[in-house]
Write a protein that holds these residues in place. Structure first.
Motif, PDB file in Angstrom:
ATOM      1  N   GLN A 135     -30.726  23.113  -0.927  1.00  0.00           N
ATOM      2  CA  GLN A 135     -29.526  23.727  -0.367  1.00  0.00           C
ATOM      3  C   GLN A 135     -28.910  22.841   0.708  1.00  0.00           C
ATOM      4  O   GLN A 135     -27.679  22.712   0.775  1.00  0.00           O
ATOM      5  CB  GLN A 135     -29.853  25.104   0.219  1.00  0.00           C
ATOM      6  N   ASP A 136     -29.726  22.231   1.534  1.00  0.00           N
ATOM      7  CA  ASP A 136     -29.209  21.324   2.566  1.00  0.00           C
ATOM      8  C   ASP A 136     -28.475  20.150   1.924  1.00  0.00           C
ATOM      9  O   ASP A 136     -27.403  19.746   2.394  1.00  0.00           O
ATOM     10  CB  ASP A 136     -30.340  20.806   3.463  1.00  0.00           C
ATOM     11  N   GLN A 137     -29.033  19.614   0.850  1.00  0.00           N
ATOM     12  CA  GLN A 137     -28.373  18.509   0.156  1.00  0.00           C
ATOM     13  C   GLN A 137     -27.039  18.953  -0.438  1.00  0.00           C
ATOM     14  O   GLN A 137     -26.039  18.242  -0.342  1.00  0.00           O
ATOM     15  CB  GLN A 137     -29.272  17.956  -0.948  1.00  0.00           C
ATOM     16  N   GLU A 138     -27.016  20.131  -1.053  1.00  0.00           N
ATOM     17  CA  GLU A 138     -25.771  20.653  -1.636  1.00  0.00           C
ATOM     18  C   GLU A 138     -24.727  20.901  -0.548  1.00  0.00           C
ATOM     19  O   GLU A 138     -23.545  20.629  -0.725  1.00  0.00           O
ATOM     20  CB  GLU A 138     -26.040  21.947  -2.410  1.00  0.00           C
ATOM     21  N   ARG A 139     -25.171  21.419   0.596  1.00  0.00           N
ATOM     22  CA  ARG A 139     -24.248  21.685   1.699  1.00  0.00           C
ATOM     23  C   ARG A 139     -23.667  20.386   2.225  1.00  0.00           C
ATOM     24  O   ARG A 139     -22.478  20.288   2.488  1.00  0.00           O
ATOM     25  CB  ARG A 139     -24.992  22.442   2.810  1.00  0.00           C
ATOM     26  N   GLU A 140     -24.515  19.354   2.362  1.00  0.00           N
ATOM     27  CA  GLU A 140     -24.037  18.053   2.825  1.00  0.00           C
ATOM     28  C   GLU A 140     -23.053  17.435   1.838  1.00  0.00           C
ATOM     29  O   GLU A 140     -22.126  16.734   2.241  1.00  0.00           O
ATOM     30  CB  GLU A 140     -25.223  17.112   3.049  1.00  0.00           C
ATOM     31  N   ALA A 141     -23.270  17.701   0.546  1.00  0.00           N
ATOM     32  CA  ALA A 141     -22.367  17.167  -0.481  1.00  0.00           C
ATOM     33  C   ALA A 141     -21.067  17.960  -0.550  1.00  0.00           C
ATOM     34  O   ALA A 141     -20.135  17.572  -1.237  1.00  0.00           O
ATOM     35  CB  ALA A 141     -23.063  17.193  -1.846  1.00  0.00           C
ATOM     36  N   GLY A 142     -20.998  19.076   0.171  1.00  0.00           N
ATOM     37  CA  GLY A 142     -19.784  19.887   0.192  1.00  0.00           C
ATOM     38  C   GLY A 142     -19.722  20.899  -0.936  1.00  0.00           C
ATOM     39  O   GLY A 142     -18.672  21.478  -1.196  1.00  0.00           O
ATOM     40  N   ASN A 143     -20.842  21.127  -1.610  1.00  0.00           N
ATOM     41  CA  ASN A 143     -20.871  22.081  -2.715  1.00  0.00           C
ATOM     42  C   ASN A 143     -21.255  23.491  -2.289  1.00  0.00           C
ATOM     43  O   ASN A 143     -21.129  24.417  -3.077  1.00  0.00           O
ATOM     44  CB  ASN A 143     -21.853  21.607  -3.798  1.00  0.00           C
ATOM     45  N   LEU A 144     -21.745  23.648  -1.071  1.00  0.00           N
ATOM     46  CA  LEU A 144     -22.135  24.961  -0.548  1.00  0.00           C
ATOM     47  C   LEU A 144     -21.537  25.156   0.837  1.00  0.00           C
ATOM     48  O   LEU A 144     -21.375  24.205   1.589  1.00  0.00           O
ATOM     49  CB  LEU A 144     -23.656  25.061  -0.407  1.00  0.00           C
ATOM     50  N   ILE A 145     -21.207  26.410   1.145  1.00  0.00           N
ATOM     51  CA  ILE A 145     -20.795  26.753   2.507  1.00  0.00           C
ATOM     52  C   ILE A 145     -21.620  27.950   2.939  1.00  0.00           C
ATOM     53  O   ILE A 145     -22.231  28.638   2.117  1.00  0.00           O
ATOM     54  CB  ILE A 145     -19.279  27.076   2.611  1.00  0.00           C
ATOM     55  N   TYR A 146     -21.640  28.208   4.212  1.00  0.00           N
ATOM     56  CA  TYR A 146     -22.375  29.355   4.716  1.00  0.00           C
ATOM     57  C   TYR A 146     -21.649  30.643   4.335  1.00  0.00           C
ATOM     58  O   TYR A 146     -20.420  30.688   4.266  1.00  0.00           O
ATOM     59  CB  TYR A 146     -22.524  29.267   6.245  1.00  0.00           C
ATOM     60  N   ARG A 147     -22.413  31.683   4.117  1.00  0.00           N
ATOM     61  CA  ARG A 147     -21.862  32.963   3.683  1.00  0.00           C
ATOM     62  C   ARG A 147     -20.862  33.518   4.695  1.00  0.00           C
ATOM     63  O   ARG A 147     -19.802  34.007   4.320  1.00  0.00           O
ATOM     64  CB  ARG A 147     -22.999  33.958   3.466  1.00  0.00           C
ATOM     65  N   ASP A 148     -21.186  33.433   5.983  1.00  0.00           N
ATOM     66  CA  ASP A 148     -20.269  33.975   6.988  1.00  0.00           C
ATOM     67  C   ASP A 148     -18.933  33.227   6.987  1.00  0.00           C
ATOM     68  O   ASP A 148     -17.882  33.821   7.207  1.00  0.00           O
ATOM     69  CB  ASP A 148     -20.905  33.980   8.379  1.00  0.00           C
ATOM     70  N   GLN A 149     -18.964  31.921   6.695  1.00  0.00           N
ATOM     71  CA  GLN A 149     -17.711  31.167   6.589  1.00  0.00           C
ATOM     72  C   GLN A 149     -16.886  31.661   5.405  1.00  0.00           C
ATOM     73  O   GLN A 149     -15.672  31.826   5.510  1.00  0.00           O
ATOM     74  CB  GLN A 149     -17.991  29.679   6.389  1.00  0.00           C
ATOM     75  N   ALA A 150     -17.554  31.883   4.272  1.00  0.00           N
ATOM     76  CA  ALA A 150     -16.847  32.353   3.075  1.00  0.00           C
ATOM     77  C   ALA A 150     -16.254  33.738   3.306  1.00  0.00           C
ATOM     78  O   ALA A 150     -15.101  34.011   2.941  1.00  0.00           O
ATOM     79  CB  ALA A 150     -17.791  32.373   1.876  1.00  0.00           C
ATOM     80  N   GLU A 151     -17.041  34.634   3.924  1.00  0.00           N
ATOM     81  CA  GLU A 151     -16.546  35.986   4.186  1.00  0.00           C
ATOM     82  C   GLU A 151     -15.367  35.961   5.154  1.00  0.00           C
ATOM     83  O   GLU A 151     -14.368  36.653   4.961  1.00  0.00           O
ATOM     84  CB  GLU A 151     -17.675  36.858   4.738  1.00  0.00           C
ATOM     85  N   ARG A 152     -15.492  35.145   6.210  1.00  0.00           N
ATOM     86  CA  ARG A 152     -14.413  35.042   7.192  1.00  0.00           C
ATOM     87  C   ARG A 152     -13.142  34.503   6.520  1.00  0.00           C
ATOM     88  O   ARG A 152     -12.042  35.007   6.736  1.00  0.00           O
ATOM     89  CB  ARG A 152     -14.855  34.134   8.345  1.00  0.00           C
ATOM     90  N   GLY A 153     -13.308  33.502   5.667  1.00  0.00           N
ATOM     91  CA  GLY A 153     -12.157  32.943   4.959  1.00  0.00           C
ATOM     92  C   GLY A 153     -11.519  33.938   4.021  1.00  0.00           C
ATOM     93  O   GLY A 153     -10.289  34.059   3.964  1.00  0.00           O
ATOM     94  N   ALA A 154     -12.352  34.672   3.280  1.00  0.00           N
ATOM     95  CA  ALA A 154     -11.815  35.665   2.340  1.00  0.00           C
ATOM     96  C   ALA A 154     -11.063  36.763   3.084  1.00  0.00           C
ATOM     97  O   ALA A 154      -9.974  37.193   2.657  1.00  0.00           O
ATOM     98  CB  ALA A 154     -12.947  36.264   1.511  1.00  0.00           C
ATOM     99  N   LYS A 155     -11.599  37.216   4.204  1.00  0.00           N
ATOM    100  CA  LYS A 155     -10.928  38.262   4.986  1.00  0.00           C
ATOM    101  C   LYS A 155      -9.607  37.751   5.552  1.00  0.00           C
ATOM    102  O   LYS A 155      -8.602  38.468   5.553  1.00  0.00           O
ATOM    103  CB  LYS A 155     -11.840  38.742   6.116  1.00  0.00           C
ATOM    104  N   THR A 156      -9.600  36.532   6.026  1.00  0.00           N
ATOM    105  CA  THR A 156      -8.371  35.951   6.588  1.00  0.00           C
ATOM    106  C   THR A 156      -7.290  35.854   5.523  1.00  0.00           C
ATOM    107  O   THR A 156      -6.132  36.246   5.744  1.00  0.00           O
ATOM    108  CB  THR A 156      -8.662  34.556   7.186  1.00  0.00           C
TER     109      THR A 156
END
Length: 181
Positions: free
Chosen positions: A101-122
């Protein structure tokens, strides 16, 4: 003065016969008539042995002893050992998943759940606000038009404009999330 064989000295010192043989061959300890004086050999061993290499060898022996204990416990196949192996396997699997997961996040393929939720709500809030403002923006213009096809086209165009603007905002937000990570 008691002289010992290489095997007896190795046993007394707690090292392998090979280690004693190597020490003799390299000149770190000396022989008297093919035998070893343990008192002299102990002094020579301490003085002539590299402490770093000796610590590494001791570490390897400890690791080998631990592995032998684990192998013995596994051979006994007790419930305690099975439970230990189960939890050790789970821990190692979790560490592997976390690393992936850390490798995927560094590659830009994963984001944190709270970021995704905040973005979707915005985005949802902005879309709602933009769509709710369509009637007030069009009301005056549409009140003078009597033909329904023209009214429908004006409403459709305004909704398309809102959605196009939202698409640009979503893209900007996504780039901002990438920058945060």
């Amino acid at each position: 003065m008691v002289l010992l064989t290489q095997a007896d000295y190795a046993r007394q010192r707690g090292v392998s016969k090979v280690a004693v043989h190597k020490a003799i061959k390299s000149g770190r300890i000396s022989l008297i008539d093919g035998k070893i004086d343990p008192e002299v050999a102990d002094i020579q061993w301490e003085r002539n042995t590299d402490k770093v290499k000796q610590a590494a060898a001791n570490s390897g022996r400890m690791r080998d002893a631990e592995n032998n204990q684990i192998a013995t416990l596994l051979a006994q196949s007790s419930p305690v050992v099975e439970d230990y192996m189960h939890w050790k396997t789970r821990r190692e699997r979790a560490e592997a998943i976390r690393s992936e997961q850390d490798q995927e996040r560094e590659a830009g393929n994963l984001i944190y759940r709270d970021q995704a939720e905040r973005g979707a709500k915005t985005v949802a809030r902005l879309l709602r606000d933009q769509l709710l403002s369509v009637p007030s923006r069009l009301a005056a213009e549409l009140s003078a038009i009597t033909e329904t096809t023209i009214i429908e086209q004006k409403i459709r165009d305004e909704i398309r404009t809102v959605l196009s603007g939202m698409d640009k905002l979503i893209q900007q937000y996504a780039e901002g999330v990438d920058d945060e990570a």
